[in-house]
Structure formats: structure tokens, C-alpha cells
Design a protein around this motif. Structure first.
Motif, short mmCIF file in Angstrom:
data_model
loop_
_atom_site.label_atom_id
_atom_site.label_comp_id
_atom_site.label_asym_id
_atom_site.label_seq_id
_atom_site.Cartn_x
_atom_site.Cartn_y
_atom_site.Cartn_z
N MET A 159 -0.41 -7.74 1.45
CA MET A 159 -0.36 -7.68 -0.02
C MET A 159 1.03 -8.12 -0.48
O MET A 159 2.03 -7.46 -0.19
N ASN B 203 0.82 -1.21 0.00
CA ASN B 203 0.00 0.00 0.00
C ASN B 203 0.86 1.27 0.00
O ASN B 203 0.55 2.24 -0.70
N GLU C 257 0.84 -9.21 -6.21
CA GLU C 257 -0.36 -8.38 -6.23
C GLU C 257 0.00 -6.90 -6.32
O GLU C 257 -0.64 -6.14 -7.05
N THR C 258 1.04 -6.50 -5.58
CA THR C 258 1.49 -5.11 -5.63
C THR C 258 1.91 -4.72 -7.03
O THR C 258 1.56 -3.64 -7.54
#
Length: 391
Positions: free
Chosen positions: A79, A56, A83-84
Motif C-alpha cells: 500500500m 496498514n 492510498e494510505t
């Protein structure tokens, strides 16, 4: 715009400041000690280093900065790196930015394959060899800097071209009236003083008239060239065959005096620019009539055929031909292949054709050999007006 203003604009653009070329590196790892260690390895490189301890946080930085490269840990809570990376690539600024995945435990082939599918440029394992990491990152930083330099130079070139074309437009527009007056008064002088002028005076007056007419032609051609791209191109239903017929009427006297024979196959109706079609036919047919092979009268053949998403037009002649060595010059403005005493012209017509036709989504080229004639080919998008067949 004066010449001084133009020079000032180009000088102001100048070389790209080194500070703007300094790239940014993004390090993403949930362990702060890993971030500090990697930062220490990469610190000697000429780059600004940003650190993020989560996916994030990394995404937040991507929204605010343009990065040259991202080093991304695979195993992170909440995460993970995969996915990042996928979320990063949804952001416009990350298009084409290289991502290197770094991992301590995910050594199975399936993870490397997944990284490749996402678009990662590398997948390396901890503990990291500092020298190898630094050399790999340096390669991508150098590529980034080179790309930014090219983009900057392209922007300067585009601005310079725009300024030059505006300058040419203003100058040629303002020169029209004095040249027109010079031509008109020279013509009046020739009519009113014909008997009082000696042979020498008449010869000099003819020189004035010839050069005034040539200057008018050049100014007109420069204006046409500078207008292309500056004004919105209006697309309309164009009957190519009807425009060709009008052009042939314009050349009627020259065709008759040279004994030329012009034939053409059925031509299509297209959604394009009528001005473009007119400019193309005027230049290509005019050149075919001008550059004659003295041994035989001109033979000009015009045709068109579908070619995938385009219509491909051909204008073929039996003239003097063009040497392949002049291919790079033939569409360059003010480049002439012959002396103006042998073949009059301004060297602007074909460059105008190419500039105009490329703006309309097509292109123009030629095949030729000295003494064997020339065939000019140009393409236009296959947008048939009203879905009519060729006439």
C-alpha cells in the motif's frame, strides 16, 4: 445551584493540563532506519512520536490516536503513501490533519500534483534537511496546540454559560413569589391606609410599589432569557399577521395615548415558533413606542419580503434612533443605552430576541442614526406552512 457551587465548577474546569496539549506525530516509512532517523530529528519537539512500517500499521494507529501531523513515505510495498493517505482521511479523527509526503524517487510533477489533490500540505524529497523538516513540523504542532487550547476554552465558556443561565433561572424563579407578595401587600397598604398616610408616607409607598413592579418585570425577563435554548423549540404553522394583530391589541392604549400610527404590509404564514414571533413583535413594537421623538407622534411600519432562503422582516420607526457606536452593546444582556428614569426597561429584551431567533436559524440587526429613527431587520428560514402564499 448556590454561588459557591458555581464558582467551584468554574475553578474545577481550570486551565488545560499540559499533558493533554502534548501533540502526537505519526511517521510512516517501510524502512526502519528512516523512521529512526526522522524520529531523532523531531525528538527535540514537544510531541509524542509514533512509528509505522506500513500503510496498514499506520491505519491501525489512526484508529487509536489523534495525530497533529503525519509524515508519510510515498514508496511502500503493498500500500503506497497515496492510498494510505486517502484511507486515513476517511477516518473522522483525521479530518484536517496535515499530511507531509516524503519521497526519495517520485520527483515528477505529477506525483506532487497527486499529493496536492489528496490534500497534502507539503511534498518533500530525501535526503531531508533536518532543520527545514523540524521547522516545518513545529509550525503544524504549534497550530495544533493553539487549536486544542481554543477548543478547550470554548468548552469551558460553554459550560460556564450553561451554569450561569441555570443559576439565573433558579434564582429568578425562586424570587418571583416574594416579589409578588411584596407588590401585593404594598398595594393593599396603599388602599387601606391612604387616608392615614402623610404625603411623605405615600411617596415612600409609591417608591416601594414602583420598584417592586420593576423587579417583577426584570425577573420575568430574566426567566424568559434563561428559558431560551433550555427547552425544545416547538415549530408549528404560524400566521405572522394574526400574531401581529394580537400584539397591537395589547399595545392599544399606548398607541392611542401617544397618537402612534402603525401600518403593516401582508405578512407570511411560516413554519416557525409562535412564541418567537410574539417575543419579536412585542419587543420591537414596544421599543418603537417607548423611544419616541418628542417632536412627532410615533410612526411604525412593519413589512416582510423573501430574501433567498429566508423571509426578511422589517420594523421601522421614526424615534430617537441609535448611535452606531452602540452597535456592540445593543443586543448584549443588561446593557442599557439610556437612564431608566428617561426610558424604563431591563436591558434584556433585545438580547432575548437575538438568542431566540438565532436558535431558530435566523438573525437580527438594525440600521439607524440619532434622530432619524431605527429599522430592525430579522430573518427567518423560508419554510412556508402548507406552501401558502403571504396573506
Amino acid at each position: 445551584m448556590t454561588t459557591a457551587t458555581l464558582g467551584s465548577t468554574l475553578q474545577a474546569a481550570g486551565p488545560m493540563p499540559r499533558t493533554e496539549l502534548r501533540p502526537k506525530i505519526l511517521l510512516v516509512d517501510d524502512r526502519w532506519e528512516n523512521l529512526l532517523a526522522t524520529e531523532k530529528v523531531l525528538k527535540p519537539l514537544q510531541a509524542d512520536i509514533f512509528k509505522a512500517a506500513s500503510g496498514n500499521e499506520a491505519l491501525s494507529l489512526v484508529l487509536r490516536h489523534d495525530f497533529a501531523i503525519v509524515l508519510l513515505d510515498v514508496q511502500m510495498p503493498e500500500m503506497d503513501g497515496f492510498e494510505t493517505a486517502m484511507l486515513m482521511q476517511e477516518h473522522e479523527s483525521m479530518a484536517g490533519v496535515p499530511i507531509i509526503f516524503v519521497t526519495a524517487i517520485s520527483k515528477e510533477d505529477k506525483y506532487a500534483s497527486k499529493a496536492a489533490e489528496i490534500g497534502a500540505v507539503d511534498y518533500i524529497f530525501k535526503p531531508i534537511n533536518p532543520d527545514i523538516l523540524k521547522s516545518k513540523v513545529k509550525v503544524y504542532l504549534d497550530l495544533y496546540v493553539q487549536r486544542q487550547q481554543i477548543l478547550h476554552l470554548n468548552a469551558i465558556l460553554s459550560q460556564s454559560n450553561e451554569e450561569l443561565e441555570r443559576f439565573a433561572y433558579i434564582c429568578s424563579h425562586d424570587m418571583q413569589e416574594p416579589v409578588r407578595m411584596m407588590n401585593a401587600f404594598a398595594g393593599l397598604l396603599a388602599e387601606s391606609s391612604d387616608e392615614s398616610l402623610g404625603e411623605g408616607g405615600k411617596r415612600y409607598l409609591n417608591f416601594i410599589l414602583d420598584n417592586a413592579r420593576r423587579m417583577q418585570k426584570m425577573i420575568s425577563d430574566i426567566l424568559t432569557f434563561s428559558r431560551v435554548g433550555r427547552e425544545e423549540i416547538a415549530l408549528e404553522e404560524v400566521d405572522c399577521e394574526a400574531i401581529l394583530a394580537e400584539i397591537l391589541i395589547e399595545f392599544e392604549d399606548l398607541i392611542e395615548s401617544s397618537g402612534a400610527r402603525v401600518t403593516y404590509a401582508p405578512l407570511p404564514r411560516l413554519e416557525t415558533s409562535s412564541t418567537l414571533i410574539r417575543v419579536l413583535f412585542q419587543n420591537l413594537i414596544g421599543n418603537a413606542l417607548k423611544f419616541q421623538n418628542g417632536n412627532q407622534p410615533p410612526e411604525i411600519t412593519i413589512s416582510a419580503a423573501r430574501q433567498g432562503p429566508f423571509w426578511r422582516f422589517s420594523v421601522k420607526d421614526n424615534g430617537i434612533g441609535i448611535d452606531e457606536g452602540f452597535r456592540a452593546r445593543i443586543f448584549t444582556i443588561f446593557q442599557r443605552l439610556h437612564r431608566k428614569e428617561d426610558y424604563p426597561g431591563t436591558g434584556i429584551g433585545l438580547s432575548t430576541c437575538r438568542k431566540f431567533i438565532q436558535l431558530c436559524g435566523g438573525d437580527i440587526d438594525f440600521t439607524s442614526a440619532p434622530g432619524q429613527g431605527t429599522t430592525f431587520h430579522f430573518t427567518l428560514p423560508n419554510k412556508e406552512a402548507g406552501h401558502h402564499e403571504a396573506i
